[in-house]
Enzyme design. Structure first.
Site, short mmCIF file in Angstrom:
data_model
loop_
_atom_site.label_atom_id
_atom_site.label_comp_id
_atom_site.label_asym_id
_atom_site.label_seq_id
_atom_site.Cartn_x
_atom_site.Cartn_y
_atom_site.Cartn_z
N ALA A 106 0.80 -1.23 0.00
CA ALA A 106 0.00 0.00 0.00
C ALA A 106 0.83 1.27 0.00
O ALA A 106 0.29 2.35 -0.23
CB ALA A 106 -0.96 0.00 1.20
N ALA A 107 2.13 1.16 0.27
CA ALA A 107 2.99 2.35 0.24
C ALA A 107 3.72 2.49 -1.09
O ALA A 107 4.53 3.40 -1.26
CB ALA A 107 4.00 2.30 1.38
N ILE A 110 2.09 2.06 -7.36
CA ILE A 110 0.79 1.69 -7.92
C ILE A 110 -0.32 2.06 -6.95
O ILE A 110 -1.33 2.68 -7.32
CB ILE A 110 0.75 0.18 -8.25
CG1 ILE A 110 1.75 -0.14 -9.36
CG2 ILE A 110 -0.65 -0.24 -8.67
CD1 ILE A 110 1.92 -1.62 -9.64
N ASN A 199 8.69 -14.53 -4.22
CA ASN A 199 7.35 -13.96 -4.17
C ASN A 199 6.30 -15.01 -3.87
O ASN A 199 5.26 -14.71 -3.26
CB ASN A 199 7.03 -13.24 -5.48
CG ASN A 199 7.66 -11.86 -5.55
OD1 ASN A 199 7.87 -11.23 -4.52
ND2 ASN A 199 7.98 -11.41 -6.74
N GLY A 224 1.00 -8.46 -8.04
CA GLY A 224 2.43 -8.70 -7.90
C GLY A 224 2.90 -9.84 -8.78
O GLY A 224 2.27 -10.90 -8.83
N ASN A 225 4.00 -9.64 -9.48
CA ASN A 225 4.47 -10.62 -10.46
C ASN A 225 5.43 -11.66 -9.86
O ASN A 225 6.08 -11.39 -8.87
CB ASN A 225 5.17 -9.88 -11.61
CG ASN A 225 4.17 -9.17 -12.49
OD1 ASN A 225 3.22 -9.77 -12.95
ND2 ASN A 225 4.40 -7.88 -12.72
N ASP A 253 -2.42 -5.42 -20.11
CA ASP A 253 -2.06 -5.98 -21.41
C ASP A 253 -3.22 -5.78 -22.40
O ASP A 253 -2.99 -5.43 -23.56
CB ASP A 253 -1.73 -7.46 -21.27
CG ASP A 253 -0.62 -7.71 -20.27
OD1 ASP A 253 0.40 -7.01 -20.32
OD2 ASP A 253 -0.78 -8.60 -19.41
N HIS A 281 1.05 -13.60 -17.96
CA HIS A 281 1.50 -12.21 -18.00
C HIS A 281 3.02 -12.23 -18.14
O HIS A 281 3.78 -12.01 -17.20
CB HIS A 281 1.08 -11.48 -16.72
CG HIS A 281 1.52 -10.05 -16.67
ND1 HIS A 281 1.04 -9.10 -17.53
CD2 HIS A 281 2.40 -9.41 -15.87
CE1 HIS A 281 1.60 -7.93 -17.26
NE2 HIS A 281 2.44 -8.10 -16.25
#
Length: 441
Positions: A106-107, A110, A199, A224-225, A253, A281
């Site tokens: 949240a910081a 995006i 991740n 998040g990727n 995309d 993605h």
């Protein structure tokens, strides 16, 4: 005349609901280790140093009131500790019931764009009050306070509660939407397999937290990727939440593909419809010009340069983020936040007749013959109830099928890489190539 000198740690008093006096925390206040204070308007007292020019017996000593600290709550922030304790008879008749929206990362940049869109009513509508539950890390907590301060200063009427914290089990409490943006970026020399593991651990933990604390029907949007496989990991660790409630974001995309088709055809982008992004993605994604339409006509009837469609179009969509960084020196945070808004609105607004949108969803039961048990971007429609159905009236040719199979193979390989995080045994990583999108490294 009495003159008071306050130290830098000060107490600000305001009149809250029902004219009861409540203490607002200052912007420089520090939080407890557990970040557990009440969401409700309970009095709080900050210790301040005050010296006066009158005798002590002329000054009324304030009586401190101890506020209860309920367990399982993240920290409410500032003015938002005072608001939204409305009784049934006081509710504005046109307003809906408050919904809880959790946002991780949240910081970050995006979120810096997205949160204000959510709070303004742009996403859920002008009669939908919301509570924002913001998840950060120990390193980003001070920045998270700054985000909360800006939300305070923006005076959004629909934003009734804001809470911040670093424990997903607390922040995700009763969440009805979870927008999972936070993820570790890929650094120099990091292999894609390493990023999947690092991740993946984050999203495994967040899946467990959603399973334990969120609303049973929470809608989850993974940004998040690598987002497709992160969505799979998150879903596998949240068995009590329907698999259909999980999405991985491929809407940016889709938006980029619509833009390129509109530019080539010489029309405005609102004339482009039925745009599908198939697959992962990554650079194996498949922008589908076979089923897309321009002014209601098949794209291949409007754009006669089929070589451009097959060779340049897909690459332009894939490399758009990298080109943007070269031009501006920043990643596509603003357009990503817009695409998140678009993705949410596509689920809560009925899809226009004959059209559809793209989202990476769970493949079990899909009508296209795509391998099951992965998250694959496919064409979807919604009745506006937060749910979706897959579109059946699509056509395929050899060109489209071959590229779909390549993206499918990559996602199956990614799934093998994270088997230790999905409860499927020992991980085995055999990724065929590096397919990270330019601009995401």
């Amino acid at each position: 005349m009495a003159v008071a000198e306050l130290s830098t740690s000060y107490t600000k008093t305001t009149t809250g609901l029902r004219s009861s006096q409540l203490s607002l925390s200052s912007a420089s206040s520090r939080f407890s280790d557990h970040f557990r204070r009440s969401f409700r308007p309970v009095p709080r007292t900050l210790i301040s140093t005050i010296s006066c020019s009158v005798a002590s017996d002329q000054v009324q000593t304030p009586i401190p009131v101890q506020a209860e600290t309920p367990k399982g709550k993240s920290e409410c922030y500032g003015v938002f500790c005072l608001t939204y304790d409305l009784k049934a008879e006081e509710e504005t008749k046109s307003w809906k019931k408050l919904i809880n929206i959790a946002v991780s990362g949240a910081a970050g940049m995006i979120s810096n764009h997205l949160l204000f869109k959510l709070a303004s009513g742009e996403v859920f509508g002008p009669n939908q009050p919301i509570a924002l539950k913001l998840l950060g890390s120990e390193r980003s907590l001070q920045a998270l306070e700054g985000v909360a301060m800006e939300l305070e200063d923006s005076l959004f009427p629909l934003l009734r509660e804001v809470s911040i914290g670093i424990d997903p089990y607390e922040v995700f409490q009763d969440a009805e939407w979870a927008l999972l943006i936070g993820a570790k970026p890929r650094g120099p020399g990091m292999e894609r397999a390493g990023l999947l593991d690092i991740n993946g651990q984050i999203f495994a933990e967040q899946g467990k937290a959603l399973n334990a604390a969120a609303s049973p029907n929470v809608k989850v949007m993974v940004v998040g990727n690598p987002c497709n496989t992160n969505a799979l990991i998150c879903m596998k660790n949240a068995p009590n939440i329907p698999a259909k409630n999980f999405h991985a974001l491929t809407r940016l995309d889709e938006n980029r593909a619509k833009c390129q088709l509109a530019l080539k055809a010489g029309v405005f982008y609102d004339q482009v419809s039925n745009m599908t992004i198939w697959g992962n993605h990554s650079t194996t994604q498949v922008p589908d010009f076979l089923n897309a339409r321009i002014n209601g006509l098949p794209v291949k009837e409007v754009i006669k340069d089929h070589k451009w469609l097959e060779e340049e179009f897909t690459e332009m969509v894939q490399k758009r983020g990298g080109v943007l960084i070269q031009k501006w020196g920043r990643s596509s945070a603003a357009s990503t936040s817009v695409s998140i808004v678009d993705a949410i609105k596509s689920l809560i607004t009925p899809t226009p007749e004959g059209d559809w949108f793209s989202s990476a969803v769970y493949t079990n039961g899909n009508p296209y013959g795509i391998a099951e048990d992965i998250f694959f971007s496919m064409p979807c429609r919604s009745k506006g109830d937060g749910d979706y159905e897959l579109v059946k009236e699509v056509i395929f040719d050899d060109y489209l099928l071959n590229r779909i199979r390549k993206s499918e193979a990559e996602l199956l390989a990614e799934k093998r890489c994270v088997a230790h995080l999905t409860g499927e045994g020992v991980a085995f990583c055999d990724l065929p190539e590096d397919t990270m999108l330019p601009g995401e490294m």
